[in-house]
Every structure is written in structure tokens, then in C-alpha cells.
Write an enzyme that holds these catalytic residues in place. Structure first.
Site, PDB file in Angstrom:
ATOM      1  CG  ASP A 155      -2.123  -0.802   1.104  1.00 34.26           C
ATOM      2  OD1 ASP A 155      -2.446  -1.193  -0.024  1.00 34.26           O
ATOM      3  OD2 ASP A 155      -2.768  -1.062   2.132  1.00 34.26           O
ATOM      4  CE  LYS A 156       0.467   8.464  -1.793  1.00 32.68           C
ATOM      5  NZ  LYS A 156      -0.477   9.469  -2.354  1.00 32.68           N
TER       6      LYS A 156
END
Length: 334
Positions: A155-156
Site C-alpha cells: 500500500d502507498k
């Protein structure tokens, strides 16, 4: 292991882009759903509409619909059309912490805040943009134009170790390792409260939430099997812990798997804006505010695999980034 959280189930989440409300009257109902909706969307081809429906971007009364062949019913449908992204990512000179690199692959310590690849809402500033600059032509087209070299993702706002391919042979080999779950990966999470048992295994099915298509959820049926092994390393706050440090290893890799499983155990990752429902203890809230911590406290700490070309066993560790280390230090004083 397929990718995680973060992870390799890298399907677009409905909700990104523009949402259209489409009203079907009694006169329009009864036909196939895709045929009935198409006149309301003059700028879309039927093939594009069918693809959007199959991605879970159509809902009726909040319930997702994924088969355009179903009979259309009277009601107001919501269709989310993702924002367009550039077909060819640009190389960008971005900071990149390289842990290992050879002619076939590269291993990096991805910082929180950097997306793995371009997507709606994140056109640049991604790991792909950085890799294109760092690796040059050797990365071009490996694994596809939009996500060259990417075989899994984080995930970012999840930090930690990632591997990317620099050759077609390495991309095929790494992809096979992930599909066979033949990758060692361990994550560290700082969570609210603590698991009831110090260690264990969570086995569920994970798929898109039927109530919110932007989220994943544990499902009674459907979805895909998800297995997470966990071990509590530290508890903070005395006999009734208000937070804990947990190490999770993945046997599968579903989108947001660790975040969903920790929330399922009643101890979501601290700072998680999606799965962190419920208010932490006052001391934990103050710790988060004091550190200005504004992401899920999750870090990919370990990655191990057999090099797909040389056969060498490789293993990499990434220590907690500064923001998580500072938060941990504060929690230890509770």
C-alpha cells in the site's frame, strides 16, 4: 505468497474516479443489465461498460453487481468510472533506497507515502517512476507498460521491502514464486489493544466488502482464502494492554490482508484510516498526535526468496522507519 496489503490482488477499488447515478424505469427494466444501462452512457462502449461491471464498479442500493448479463431491475444504479491515467509512466529522479541489485532484479526499501505504481489519483511520484529513472531502458516493458517490473506491491502508506524485476525471465520467475506462495515475508504492525492469544493463525476468506466497495472484508462465502500467522512481540499499557507490537507472516497475499485480519482480531493497525474503527486509549491517541503519525503502522520488515535466475537464496531486512520507531518508543513508556 502473493502480494499483501497490501498486496498483489491488485484490482482497482471501486470509488476512484467519477460516479454516475443511472435511473432505470419500469419500461427500461427486464433486459440484460448492460444493454439496459448502455443508452444512459452514450460515451461508453458496451465492452467498456461490461469491464467496469466485472470490476465491481456498479451497485444498486449499495449492493455491488458484477455480472452484466443479469436482468435489469427498476432503481437507481451507481457506476464509478475511474479517472484516466497516463499510458506510459515517466522516469523521475526520486530518492530510492536500494538494498540489492543485479542484472535481473532490484530490491528496495519503499518509504511510506510512495505508491507502487501509477493509478487513478496517483499519476506520478511512484516506485515505478523512480525505478524507470534508476534502471533506465532495462526496465522498459517488463511486466507491462503501466507497471514495469512490478510483481507485488505494498500500500502507498505501508513501508518496507519490495522486489522488482529487470528482465522478462526474472519477472516470470518471481511471479511464479509469488503464485506458489514460495516467498518469505514478514511485517511488523503496531496495533490497538493486543490479540487475545499471544500468537496464532487467522484463516478466513477476504473479498470486497458488500457494504463499501472501497474496502476489503472477511466474507462468509466468496472472496479468496487468506492466511496470516501472527506473534505478539510486545504489549504496552500493563495488564490490559492498550497497544501491541505484532509480527505477521503471510501464507497468502490478499489486498489489505494484514490490515483486515488485524481488524478482524479486534486490534487494527494504529493510524489505519480505513480499518481502524474504534477509539484507541487516551495515551495512544496522545502518542499518535505527539508523533503526528498519520498512516497505518505497518512495515514490511523481511523478504526472502530464491533468486529466479541464479538459484541463490536471498533475504533482506528493513528496520522500522523513523516514524514507526518514534511511535514505538512512545508506546513503550505507557
Amino acid at each position: 505468497m502473493t502480494a499483501d496489503d497490501d498486496i498483489d490482488d491488485d484490482l482497482p477499488l471501486a470509488g476512484d474516479g467519477e460516479t454516475h447515478d443511472l435511473v432505470l424505469t419500469a419500461e427500461m427494466a427486464g433486459d440484460r443489465l448492460d444493454r439496459a444501462l448502455l443508452p444512459l452512457l452514450p460515451d461508453l462502449s458496451r465492452a467498456r461498460l461490461q469491464a467496469l461491471i466485472s470490476e465491481g464498479r456498479l451497485s444498486l442500493d449499495g449492493q455491488p453487481l458484477t455480472d452484466g448479463k443479469h436482468k435489469a431491475r427498476v432503481g437507481t444504479y451507481a457506476l464509478t468510472i475511474p479517472a484516466p491515467v497516463s499510458a506510459i509512466p515517466e522516469a523521475q529522479n526520486l530518492p530510492l533506497e536500494v538494498l540489492y541489485e543485479d542484472a535481473h532484479l532490484i530490491v528496495v526499501n519503499k518509504p511510506a507515502g510512495m505508491a507502487a505504481h501509477p493509478a487513478p489519483g496517483t499519476a506520478d511520484g511512484t516506485l515505478v517512476n523512480a525505478l524507470l529513472f534508476h534502471c533506465g531502458d532495462s526496465l522498459s516493458g517488463i511486466g507491462g507498460v503501466l507497471r514495469p517490473g512490478i510483481v507485488h506491491r505494498l500500500d502507498k502508506d505501508t513501508s518496507g521491502v519490495m522486489v522488482a524485476a529487470k528482465s522478462d525471465a526474472a519477472h516470470r520467475g518471481l511471479s511464479e514464486l509469488f503464485s506458489r506462495h514460495d516467498i518469505d515475508r514478514a511485517y511488523e504492525a503496531l496495533v490497538r489493544g493486543a490479540p487475545k492469544t499471544a500468537s496464532g493463525t487467522v484463516t478466513t476468506r477476504i473479498g470486497r466488502s458488500p457494504h463499501d466497495r472501497k474496502k476489503m472484508a472477511v466474507l462468509k462465502s466468496g472472496g479468496r482464502e487468506a492466511i496470516t500467522h501472527y506473534r505478539t512481540l510486545d504489549r504496552f499499557g500493563g495488564d490490559k494492554p492498550v497497544a501491541a507490537r505484532v509480527r505477521c507472516t503471510l501464507e497468502t497475499g490478499r489486498t489489505h490482508q494484514i490490515r483486515v485480519h488485524m481488524a478482524y482480531l479486534g486490534c487494527p493497525c494504529l493510524g489505519d484510516p480505513v480499518y481502524g474503527s474504534g477509539a484507541p486509549h487516551k495515551g495512544v491517541v496522545e502518542a499518535l498526535k505527539g508523533q503526528s503519525f498519520a498512516r497505518q503502522a505497518l512495515h514490511a520488515a523481511h523478504l526472502g526468496f530464491v533468486h529466479p535466475i541464479t538459484g541463490e537464496r536471498l533475504a533482506f531486512e528493513a528496520p522500522l522507519p523513523a516514524d514507526m520507531a518514534d511511535l514505538l518508543s512512545t508506546l513503550e513508556s505507557l
